[in-house]
Design a protein around this motif. Sequence first.
Motif, mmCIF file in Angstrom:
data_model
loop_
_atom_site.group_PDB
_atom_site.id
_atom_site.type_symbol
_atom_site.label_atom_id
_atom_site.label_comp_id
_atom_site.label_asym_id
_atom_site.label_seq_id
_atom_site.Cartn_x
_atom_site.Cartn_y
_atom_site.Cartn_z
ATOM 1 N N LYS A 1 3.747 5.609 -5.812
ATOM 2 C CA LYS A 1 3.541 5.566 -7.267
ATOM 3 C C LYS A 1 2.482 6.571 -7.702
ATOM 4 C CE LYS A 1 4.516 0.775 -8.288
ATOM 5 N NZ LYS A 1 3.898 -0.509 -8.610
ATOM 6 N N ASP A 2 1.360 6.603 -6.982
ATOM 7 C CA ASP A 2 0.277 7.534 -7.320
ATOM 8 C C ASP A 2 0.740 8.976 -7.216
ATOM 9 O OD1 ASP A 2 -1.350 5.377 -7.747
ATOM 10 O OD2 ASP A 2 -2.385 5.521 -5.799
ATOM 11 N N ASP B 1 0.843 -1.210 0.000
ATOM 12 C CA ASP B 1 0.000 0.000 0.000
ATOM 13 C C ASP B 1 0.872 1.251 0.000
ATOM 14 O OD1 ASP B 1 -2.318 -1.469 0.025
ATOM 15 O OD2 ASP B 1 -2.500 -1.444 2.218
ATOM 16 N N ASP C 1 2.185 1.775 -3.437
ATOM 17 C CA ASP C 1 1.129 2.300 -4.314
ATOM 18 C C ASP C 1 0.933 3.788 -4.096
ATOM 19 O OD1 ASP C 1 0.759 -0.197 -5.354
ATOM 20 O OD2 ASP C 1 -1.038 -0.660 -4.165
#
Length: 156
Positions: free
Chosen positions: A140-141, A134, A137
């Motif tokens: 990355k976002d 998580d 992620d």
Amino acid sequence: MKKSKNTNDTIALNKKARHEYHFIDKFEAGLQLQGWEVKAIRAGKINITDSYVFIKDGEAYVSNISITPLNQASTHVISDPTRVRKLLLKKREIEELMGGLDRQGLTIVATAMYWKACWVKLEIQLAKGKQEHDKRDTVKDRDWARQKERMMKHSA
């Protein structure tokens, strides 16, 4: 001529918490402070990064908030920078926090400290810990959003 008021009332932020947890519910709590602590907070000598909130005997407390005493503090006052401080919450709010801790396996995290009028308030949130994937992620976002902004800026 009107005196401009300082619009930034934030004293301290816990940026690490936003990376470590998914936030579910937000609460505003007052803090039971001593006089030397308020003076040190006004001077900006505070750190809430490693703090955590716990509930004992139906009352909420916060631990590991580091308030560094000022040099000119009184000699007769014994200043403990990381003492456990009581949080001032309504009974309903404490019951809601206890329910999140017991039934859902959540944790309570201090995310920000700020001034509200002349009172010091602590923003606490019910949170669930993020897994390692998580966290990746989220990074990355954030990187993709930044890259998208750059592309939009250069194409216009």
